[in-house]
Design an enzyme around this catalytic site. Sequence first.
Site, short mmCIF file in Angstrom:
data_model
loop_
_atom_site.label_atom_id
_atom_site.label_comp_id
_atom_site.label_asym_id
_atom_site.label_seq_id
_atom_site.Cartn_x
_atom_site.Cartn_y
_atom_site.Cartn_z
N GLU B 60 -2.96 8.74 4.81
CA GLU B 60 -3.71 8.26 5.96
C GLU B 60 -3.84 9.33 7.04
O GLU B 60 -4.88 9.42 7.69
CB GLU B 60 -3.06 7.00 6.53
CG GLU B 60 -3.24 5.76 5.66
CD GLU B 60 -2.38 5.77 4.41
OE1 GLU B 60 -1.42 6.57 4.34
OE2 GLU B 60 -2.67 4.99 3.49
N HIS B 129 0.75 -5.49 5.64
CA HIS B 129 -0.67 -5.61 5.31
C HIS B 129 -1.42 -6.50 6.31
O HIS B 129 -2.62 -6.37 6.46
CB HIS B 129 -0.86 -6.21 3.91
CG HIS B 129 -0.58 -5.26 2.80
ND1 HIS B 129 0.67 -4.72 2.56
CD2 HIS B 129 -1.39 -4.72 1.85
CE1 HIS B 129 0.61 -3.91 1.50
NE2 HIS B 129 -0.64 -3.90 1.06
C1 LIG Z 1 0.89 4.24 3.38
C2 LIG Z 1 0.20 3.40 2.36
N1 LIG Z 1 -1.10 3.65 2.10
C3 LIG Z 1 -1.76 2.90 1.20
C4 LIG Z 1 -1.14 1.87 0.55
C5 LIG Z 1 -1.91 0.99 -0.41
N2 LIG Z 1 -1.57 1.28 -1.78
C6 LIG Z 1 -0.62 0.56 -2.41
S1 LIG Z 1 -0.31 1.16 -3.90
C7 LIG Z 1 -1.45 2.39 -3.76
C8 LIG Z 1 -1.59 3.37 -4.86
C9 LIG Z 1 -0.33 4.06 -5.18
O1 LIG Z 1 -0.46 4.85 -6.28
P1 LIG Z 1 0.73 5.67 -6.90
O2 LIG Z 1 1.47 6.38 -5.83
O3 LIG Z 1 0.18 6.49 -7.97
O4 LIG Z 1 1.73 4.56 -7.46
P2 LIG Z 1 1.42 3.45 -8.58
O5 LIG Z 1 0.92 2.25 -7.88
O6 LIG Z 1 0.46 4.02 -9.54
O7 LIG Z 1 2.75 3.16 -9.20
C10 LIG Z 1 -2.08 2.30 -2.53
C11 LIG Z 1 -3.15 3.20 -2.08
C12 LIG Z 1 0.23 1.64 0.87
N3 LIG Z 1 0.91 0.64 0.31
N4 LIG Z 1 0.87 2.42 1.77
#
Ligand SMILES: Cc1ncc(C[n+]2csc(CCOP(=O)(O)OP(=O)(O)O)c2C)c(N)n1
Lengths: 360, 325
Positions: B60, B129
């Site tokens: 972000e 959220h």
């Molecule tokens: C600071 C933040 N930004 C965005 C999100 C929303 N979000 C939740 S999971 C995700 C993707 C995460 O991907 P990754 O790190 O590859 O982990 P995975 O879910 O694939 O295990 C996002 C963008 C969040 N929870 N926290």
Amino acid sequence: MKRTNEKVAEQFPTFQILNEEGKVVNEEKMPKLSDDEFKDLMTRMVYTRILDQRSIALNRQGRLGFYAPTAGQEASQLGSHFALEKDDYLLPGYRDVPQLIWHGLPLYKAFLWSRGHFAGGQMPEGVHAMVPQIIIGAQYVQTAGVALGMKKRGEKRVAVTYTGDGGTSQGDFYEGMNFAGAFDAPAIFIAQNNRFAISTPVEKQTKAETLAQKAVAAGIEGIQVDGMDVLAVYVATKEARERAINGEGPTLIETLTYRYGPHTMAGDDPTRYRTKDLDSEWEQKDPLVRFRKFLEDKGIWSEEEENEVIERAKEEIKAAIKEADGVPKQKVTDLIGNMYETLPQNLQEQMEEYKAKESK
Amino acid sequence: MAQMTMIQAITDALRVELKNDENVVLFGEDVGKNGGVFRATEGLQDEFGEDRVFDTPLAESGIGGLAIGLATQGFRPVPEIQFFGFVYEVMDSISGQMARMRYRSGNTVNMPITLRSPFGGGVHTPEMHADSLEGLMAQQPGLKVVIPSNPYDAKGLLISAIRDNDPVIYLEHMKLYRSFRDEVPEEEYTIELGKANVKREGTDITLIAYGAMVQASMKAAEELEKNGVSAEVIDLRTIAPLDVETIVESVKKTGRAVVVQEAQRVAGIASQIVAEIQERAILHLEAPVLRVTAPDTVYSFPQAEEVWLPNHKDIVNKANEAMNY
Ligand SMILES: Cc1ncc(C[n+]2csc(CCOP(=O)(O)OP(=O)(O)O)c2C)c(N)n1
Ligand SMILES: [Mg+2]
């Protein structure tokens, strides 16, 4: 995109012990585990696969809340956890509930956490872990602090944290590794590269060829591991732990893995961003299939044994749901009471107000 | 005219501005191919290309910095923060940087950024959220903060926000995304930022609200009507700057007011409104100006959400308290 860092990436070949056929390809690194330990590893993976299937079904029935599927990532999650000791401290992400469960979090509490009940965040005595992190990357910086605390106290313990491929783009990821490195703190950073952050492919996260090489700038150890090979993940973590408690500093472990299911159960549709071909390419590498072959070749695993694990998992999940159902429903007054050690005036008044509301 | 949900109206406004101005660029986590986790940017990458609508790495603070940098190069960035609970990660870009750039540069640099983000309770999200964090934004001089309550306003306000040369935080209540449809004109139109909307005229009491609490207030007004109380409802539309004139004018007429916010009680917009009213209209008041808010806890874990969130009954009760003072 043209990549200019192949030379760096070459220093991070994928570490593997078992190939896709379950054959040992790296005899030298084969861990010295007893038959019971091998079987324990398999038991944990089978159990967790069932837990995933049941959790998805329970979510669809409205009996669970937030859930991030884990199938495909069992070797990455449980192989790494298997290398830890009970006193090590876990800082998991939202998808890392299986590690927490094997670290001692009772199943019914995991279900309460999913439902958004505060009791799900209350770790039992002796379970050294943080509540799963929702803010991507936050756990990485905290890990440096947990590890530094252990070092200052002269303890032979490590702090272990998990994030995803997407998580490696956060500033917190770099800060956490750099801090832990600067303090030579006993930390292990595990980046589970399941190729996608929700819909975004890892190729769009970074121009770096591997995630493991991100350790270089922090001056710490980095290794890329076949995250579908439970033995490779186990050994890489075990070695990282040894280094950490010997004062040799932190390690970044990248596990190459895949989540078969949707990102979470809240409306994600993987067909919008993944092909069937890619799905089946990764299903060929399945960690359970591979390890089952290995155990069967050794003659220490059978279908009956696996079925026993499956039945036990189903029974325990059923009992845990029942136990979670029996926990009194969370009230706003509970939340008010959980805000401060001593309630300030505004919350004292609101406590009375909501008590009256709740008794209606 | 077409019937649209709020999310469709938002997509429509984005499409209008992408067409109108080649400097408008949309970016954020999963906004491209996936069309956003709520599908607010659905189809826009296909229509306008990856140059104009693109996914960013997951960070972000990176998204905030990218917006500021692009703005200096003459672009009109429309970044998305996937959920507003993640705003803390981009707080310096918002409050420490974009909000101050005009001031810092002696009024020579524009920051025509519209940062969109979903927020708001009632949809059983995990922690971080659903929180109502608009108060943090409204406290920062240099920002405008817009919160639509319906599809028609959402489109007109978003177009105005994108055309504005100051940074606008545009917050989209998740509960309103698909809960009802409105007539929304196909053509472009704007709604002035900083102007409240009198949604319903009344003579006995003024209900002041924004976002999802506008619907709750309208419902409360209907119920009050049945008991012979005529309530005026003001939809703020923009909480910074605040349309003090419309608020005060209404209260001078009705003599009573209840201010409603979904956010916690302490240091919120409602407190600011109460202060403005008592400073400007105290001699017109028949009763203290009352507030309906959530309690002062962190946003509720899902299992107690329904009780935690203010609703139309709470508003009716407070309005009756003011009437019977
Ligand atoms: C600071 C933040 N930004 C965005 C999100 C929303 N979000 C939740 S999971 C995700 C993707 C995460 O991907 P990754 O790190 O590859 O982990 P995975 O879910 O694939 O295990 C996002 C963008 C969040 N929870 N926290
Ligand atoms: Mg991922």
